[in-house]
Each structure stands twice: as C-alpha cells, then as structure tokens.
Design a protein around this motif. Sequence first.
Motif, short mmCIF file in Angstrom:
data_model
loop_
_atom_site.label_atom_id
_atom_site.label_comp_id
_atom_site.label_asym_id
_atom_site.label_seq_id
_atom_site.Cartn_x
_atom_site.Cartn_y
_atom_site.Cartn_z
N MET A 1 5.07 48.93 -59.29
CA MET A 1 5.24 49.26 -57.87
C MET A 1 6.16 48.24 -57.22
SD MET A 1 1.47 50.54 -56.70
CE MET A 1 0.53 49.36 -57.67
N LYS A 2 7.09 48.72 -56.43
CA LYS A 2 8.02 47.81 -55.74
C LYS A 2 7.53 47.64 -54.30
CE LYS A 2 12.80 46.57 -55.22
NZ LYS A 2 12.61 45.18 -55.50
N ILE A 3 7.33 46.38 -53.95
CA ILE A 3 6.77 46.08 -52.62
C ILE A 3 7.78 45.27 -51.82
CG2 ILE A 3 4.91 44.92 -51.36
CD1 ILE A 3 3.62 46.94 -53.13
N LEU A 4 7.97 45.66 -50.59
CA LEU A 4 8.75 44.85 -49.66
C LEU A 4 7.74 44.09 -48.81
CD1 LEU A 4 11.47 44.11 -48.42
CD2 LEU A 4 11.34 46.19 -47.03
N LEU A 5 7.83 42.76 -48.84
CA LEU A 5 6.89 41.93 -48.08
C LEU A 5 7.63 41.30 -46.91
CD1 LEU A 5 4.25 40.37 -47.61
CD2 LEU A 5 4.96 38.74 -49.37
N GLY A 6 7.27 41.67 -45.71
CA GLY A 6 7.89 41.11 -44.50
C GLY A 6 7.06 39.95 -44.00
N THR A 84 14.34 52.20 -48.41
CA THR A 84 14.05 53.56 -48.91
C THR A 84 13.66 53.55 -50.39
OG1 THR A 84 16.35 53.87 -49.48
CG2 THR A 84 15.68 54.60 -47.27
N GLN A 85 13.71 52.35 -50.99
CA GLN A 85 13.44 52.31 -52.43
C GLN A 85 12.09 51.69 -52.78
OE1 GLN A 85 16.82 50.02 -53.67
NE2 GLN A 85 18.25 51.47 -52.73
N VAL A 86 11.31 51.31 -51.77
CA VAL A 86 10.06 50.62 -52.08
C VAL A 86 8.87 51.56 -51.96
CG1 VAL A 86 10.91 48.33 -51.44
CG2 VAL A 86 9.85 49.78 -49.68
N ASP A 87 7.77 51.16 -52.64
CA ASP A 87 6.55 51.98 -52.60
C ASP A 87 5.67 51.62 -51.41
OD1 ASP A 87 6.86 53.45 -55.12
OD2 ASP A 87 6.85 51.44 -55.98
N ALA A 88 5.85 50.40 -50.89
CA ALA A 88 5.06 50.00 -49.71
C ALA A 88 5.78 48.86 -49.01
CB ALA A 88 3.67 49.54 -50.13
N THR A 119 10.40 54.81 -45.30
CA THR A 119 9.47 55.95 -45.23
C THR A 119 8.22 55.61 -46.05
OG1 THR A 119 10.65 56.91 -47.07
CG2 THR A 119 11.21 57.75 -44.89
N ALA A 120 8.21 54.41 -46.61
CA ALA A 120 7.06 53.99 -47.43
C ALA A 120 5.87 53.68 -46.52
CB ALA A 120 7.43 52.75 -48.23
#
Length: 424
Positions: A1-6, A84-88, A119-120
């Motif tokens: 899973m690819k996660i973007l962490l802000g 747009t490429q991350v799962d969350a 959109t994740a």
Amino acid sequence: MKILLGVTGGIAAYKAAELTRELQRRGCDVQVAMTAAAQRFVTPLTFASLSGHQVLASLWQPTVPETVTHDPAPFDIEHISIATQVDAFIIAPATADAIAKLAHGLADDLLTTLALATTAPLFIAPAMNVNMLRHPATQQNLTTLRDRGAHIIEPGTGSLACGMVGEGRLAEPVQIADTVTRALILATEPKRRPHQDLNGETLLITAGGTREPIDPVRFLGNRSSGRMGFALAEAAISRGAEVILVTAATAPSHLKCEVVSVTTAAEMQSAALDALHRVTTVIMAAAVSDYRAVAPAEQKHKKNETGAETFVLELTQNDDILKQIVAARRPGTLVIGFAAETESNPASLRAEGRRKLIAKNLDAIIANDVSSPDSGFEVDRNAGILITHASETVLPSSTKRHMADRILSHIAALRSFNIVSSHK
Ligand code: CTP
C-alpha cells in the motif's frame, strides 16, 4: 500500500517519524509531505532518510533535500499527481489550522493542495491544545470533514506540550497505523470475500412487539411483526456474524442462529442483559411496550365484574432496555436503537431520532415512520434515517432485507474505523 503522510507544524511532528516506521512495518511504502511550519520542528532530511523518498515540501520547490538553487523550481504538476497514486492520505499531526484549511478546501501550500487533489481516503489525526480542540470552530471543522467522509483518528488525553492536561495528544503512532491499515484492508475485503465483513462479530438483535398480560387471555401489545429484526438477523448471518436473536414474535425457522423467545418487556430485558457479555453489537429492533399492568388478573376479567360500564386499568412503566444495555455494556460494544415515530415530516423524524440517540446514549439510531403504508410495522418495506453523532444517512424506501444490509454496512464501517462510543 502506498501512503502519503502529511506532517503539519506541531510539537507532535516528531511522532510522525515513528508513524512512518510503524506503517513500513505493516508493509506500506510511505511518502512524506511537510508544511513549512512542520519543517521548523523536524527536518525533511529525517523523513527523507526514513522513507527513502524525497520529501514533498513546497509548491514552488517541491522536494527537499535536493540541490539548492536560487531560482525557485517552477510549479511542479508531477508532484500533485502523486495525490492520485496513493491508497491513503494520512495527516498526522493535524493542527487546528490545517484542519480549518482542509474543512474549507483551502490550498495555499503543497500539503493542502495534495489533500484537495487526492481521491484516496483521508485520515486525520489531530494534535493540539485542549482548548483549541474543544473550540466550536475546530469541532465544527472536524464535523464537516467527518461528514465529507474523512476518518478522524481521535486524539488521546494526557499532559500536553503546552503544559495543560486534557484531550489533544496525537493518537499513538501504533494506533494510527493500525486504524489506517485495517480500514484499507477492509475496503478491499468485500472484493475478496463478498458479504463476509461481519466475520468475528456477534450481534444481539431484538425483534417483535412485547406483550404485557392484562389477564390470562388478554394483553397490551403493538403492531410490530418482527420482520425488521428478522431481516437484520438474516443479513448479519449471511455476512459472517454470529447472531443471538431475542424475539417476542415467532422467528422464521430458516434463521441459523441462537433464538431466545420472550413475551414481556421484562423477559426481553433479562434475556438481552444475559447475552450482552457475549456480543460485540446490539441492535434493538424490538417494539418494547413502555407500560405493563400493575396487577395482571389471575382469572379472566369478566365484562360485568365491577358493574360499571368503564374499566380502568392501572399501568406502570417498564424499564428502558436500551438504557440498561448501555449502562452494562463492555467498552467497545456498539449499541444501535430504532426510533418508531408517527411523524412523516423528515425534519421532525430526524429531530426525534437525534433526541433519542442522545437521551439513550446510543452509537446510532434508525428513525422510521411506522405510520406510513410503505414503511414500519407489518409491511415488507421500510425507510428511515440512520443517525450517528457525526452523520445522518437517508435510508430510502426498500425491502426490509435490503435496508438491513444498508444498516449492517454502516455498522461494519463504525466498527472498522474504531469510532465506537468515542463521544462518551
Ligand atoms: N426501547 C427499549 N426499552 C423500552 C422502550 C423502548 O429498549 N422500554 C428501545 C426500542 O427497542 C427502540 C428504542 O428504545 O430501539 C426507541 O423506542 P421507541 O418506542 O421509539 O421510543 P421510546 O424510548 O419508547 O420513547 P417514546 O415511546 O416516548 O417515543
């Protein structure tokens, strides 16, 4: 899973490093985006080293560390496309300011721009001073985000960086990582195992209208047929749950579950409380009589017994079973009620449902108009509004079986996002 962490600018920003590690331990590939304020608390280099990716840091000079140039890099649309490429997308810690921007759709830096572009599913873990958290503006912003589908990971209570004690501590990184990964797995689960999203859950479902004896042949009752409760039991079983059905109406024989037959409200109360310690969720679909006769006659009441043309029956109130259940439940047990109303006006139906949700301290309530020919008692269809402390969902007219599935989908979501009774 690819996660973007802000990561936004609070003292808890350092905990995002631990969160990166926890997510990686669960097999996630983590990319970090930081606000300018966050970079004052922790250097981007820390996250770049931990994640193995450059950190997304600014709309104008998107990644650091990289060769320092005096001319800011041009606006880089490529870095927006990562959204747009991350799962969350997890924002942890999320400051009051970041939450306000997200609620209002502002996009004045890279992190908030990414939040608009993705959109994740969005997970927000607030961390701030207790007064800032309790401020109506912050609470309103959190409600807006929740209503829009964001998952709020509730902050913990303890001593805060500002020296105060109270709510506002960032949830523990392990808890955040667990909540996100569990939700993502559940989101893909129905594709792999259709309809088995209640596996491992045990539901106590009550059904039918209780009957309160007046004498050996007569009773006080109501028009509930038990169909809504039976539809819920059938749907829950087919979704993998164990069901204990406490019913005042005759249960259909095809239901493969434990059935406890009762007659009166007092019997329903004692059967429900007996089963409570074995269940994870309670759904009170029964129409419980609010009153019973003070002294039911032992022999059949004779028409001319008193010589008078009127017959006065003294009634006393039954206990509210839901209130007893809420008081006795184990932590984490979800309790759902039904509000049987004769109000067809949606605003009044909604208001009365919410009043009962709060008065009975429930996790959710389904308010339905039982006087309409197309919903409520003795018909195969139903319609209503599912009300939680954070949301309202219209349940359009459908068969009771279909409505049962909609209700259970909400219950599965409430359980998976760990938002059981967070209001208590
Ligand atoms: N309920 C209960 N015990 C009672 C009465 C009701 O547990 N003695 C539960 C019902 O099963 C339902 C919810 O409370 O899930 C709301 O029931 P409802 O009849 O709509 O409301 P009441 O609480 O009885 O209030 P009122 O009759 O004044 O509308």
